[in-house]
Write an enzyme that holds these catalytic residues in place. Structure first.
Site, mmCIF file in Angstrom:
data_model
loop_
_atom_site.group_PDB
_atom_site.id
_atom_site.type_symbol
_atom_site.label_atom_id
_atom_site.label_comp_id
_atom_site.label_asym_id
_atom_site.label_seq_id
_atom_site.Cartn_x
_atom_site.Cartn_y
_atom_site.Cartn_z
ATOM 1 N N ASP A 179 25.154 68.929 51.994
ATOM 2 C CA ASP A 179 23.899 68.883 51.239
ATOM 3 C C ASP A 179 23.694 67.470 50.709
ATOM 4 O O ASP A 179 24.574 66.611 50.825
ATOM 5 C CB ASP A 179 23.921 69.885 50.073
ATOM 6 C CG ASP A 179 22.523 70.413 49.726
ATOM 7 O OD1 ASP A 179 21.547 69.656 49.902
ATOM 8 O OD2 ASP A 179 22.416 71.561 49.282
ATOM 9 N N GLY B 16 24.771 64.430 52.883
ATOM 10 C CA GLY B 16 23.856 63.934 53.900
ATOM 11 C C GLY B 16 22.575 64.732 53.945
ATOM 12 O O GLY B 16 22.388 65.690 53.189
ATOM 13 N N PHE C 216 19.889 66.984 56.301
ATOM 14 C CA PHE C 216 19.812 67.752 57.545
ATOM 15 C C PHE C 216 18.658 67.306 58.443
ATOM 16 O O PHE C 216 18.478 67.836 59.538
ATOM 17 C CB PHE C 216 19.763 69.262 57.294
ATOM 18 C CG PHE C 216 18.817 69.730 56.218
ATOM 19 C CD1 PHE C 216 17.480 69.346 56.192
ATOM 20 C CD2 PHE C 216 19.262 70.600 55.225
ATOM 21 C CE1 PHE C 216 16.613 69.798 55.221
ATOM 22 C CE2 PHE C 216 18.391 71.060 54.239
ATOM 23 C CZ PHE C 216 17.064 70.666 54.239
ATOM 24 N N HIS D 149 12.709 78.362 55.570
ATOM 25 C CA HIS D 149 11.461 78.830 54.944
ATOM 26 C C HIS D 149 10.869 77.805 53.981
ATOM 27 O O HIS D 149 9.705 77.923 53.582
ATOM 28 C CB HIS D 149 11.680 80.179 54.248
ATOM 29 C CG HIS D 149 12.293 80.089 52.882
ATOM 30 N ND1 HIS D 149 12.096 81.037 51.911
ATOM 31 C CD2 HIS D 149 13.129 79.164 52.323
ATOM 32 C CE1 HIS D 149 12.746 80.711 50.817
ATOM 33 N NE2 HIS D 149 13.384 79.593 51.031
#
Length: 335
Positions: free
Chosen positions: A195, A221, A223, A241
């Protein structure tokens, strides 16, 4: 003709919500759990104005949150118990939502006219950019996510087949609530918690308290750029979502590039139906979808929408695993 009580409650919905935010911040459900108390006693314990507290409590009475006794004291109810701090559930979520989206919902018309999130229009920055700048707000967000993750994790662990998984990456996993539950259920498994820096705040302490810190590597990091490669399972809970189709696809493509061999990817997301048949059952999912629309620009998706996104990312959706919650596990492998 007098409006129905249901209609009148809708008109006062924003007031009821803010009363619950105040009750949660002051921990009134916790104070009442020990037994009935007068408004004065609650005001003294919460360092608030006694006459105003009396009026707030009567407001909570008409919503069934607390009960007023014949002697004038106020007592807890099953509803107030749902908001206690020692019962994972709604307290942290209530506080978090007041910071995340209450003012943005006042700009709902902007979203309806433009299709863009009102949050960015209001604050001039994204929700996640603001979280990075405000540690207290980020802490409330993480606390709410941990409680949701714990509930979803219990259902996921009993429903999903972890055969062949020795290393799992929790992509965007925050401070590890989801990952720790998986590792506790599988003592030989190792994990990577991935994360941004603000998401990982408090992760080591959380994992250590759960007795799994020695099996977890923290990896900071984005995504959108790269995720750790070579794992057996890539787990994303309530990540896709948050984003529109373009950015959701970018996240899936990042994960696809990291997957080798027989690696699997699983999305834990609310399952949006083709049509709403049971309003009560779909309340959380539909309101969550609207929250994504107003605050983040994301959305809840139907099965075929996840299948199409995965296909565009070079993945093949292999199955959808229902759980006892409103969440389902959307599993995929490299196409």
């Amino acid at each position: 003709m007098k409006p129905s009580i249901e209609a009148q409650r809708l008109v006062s919905g924003f007031r009821a919500y803010m009363m619950m935010v105040a009750a949660c911040r002051l921990k009134l459900p916790d104070l009442l759990a020990a037994g009935p108390k007068t408004a004065g006693e609650l005001a003294a314990s919460s360092e608030t104005h006694a006459p105003s507290m009396q009026r707030l409590l009567r407001g909570l009475v008409v919503w069934g949150v607390v009960a007023e006794m014949p002697d004038g004291r106020f007592a807890s109810t099953p509803i107030s118990d749902d908001f206690r701090s020692d019962r994972p559930g709604l307290r942290n979520l209530t506080i978090m939502l007041s910071e995340e989206g209450y003012e943005a919902w006042g700009e709902l018309m902007y979203t309806l006219r433009t299709g863009k999130p009102a949050y960015e229009h209001l604050y001039g920055k994204s929700h996640f950019e603001r979280l990075a700048e405000e540690p207290e707000m980020s802490a409330h967000f993480n606390a709410a996510m941990v409680e949701i993750s714990a509930r979803v994790a219990r259902a996921f662990i009993t429903s999903f087949d972890f055969t062949g998984v020795s290393t799992v990456v929790d992509v965007g996993g925050g401070n590890g609530g989801m990952l720790l539950a998986v590792l506790q259920a599988h003592p030989r498994m190792r994990g990577i918690l991935f994360d941004l820096a603000q998401g990982l705040a408090g992760a080591h302490e959380t994992l250590a308290a759960a007795g799994v810190a020695d099996r977890v590597t923290l990896h900071e990091g984005s995504f959108f750029e790269a995720v750790p490669s070579g794992a057996d399972l890539y787990m994303l809970k309530s990540i896709i979502h948050d984003w529109d189709d373009e950015r959701a696809l970018a996240i899936l493509q990042t994960c696809r590039r990291a997957m080798v061999g027989g690696a699997r990817l699983v999305l834990l997301e609310r399952r949006f139906p083709e049509r709403i048949e049971n309003a009560d059952e779909m309340l959380t999912t539909v309101m969550g979808d609207l929250q994504m629309m107003v605050v983040l620009g994301g959305k809840e998706r139907k099965d075929n929408e996840y299948r199409e996104l995965m296909a565009q990312a070079g993945l093949r959706m292999t199955r959808v695993v229902p759980t006892e919650t409103e969440f389902a596990a959307f599993e995929a492998v490299v196409a």
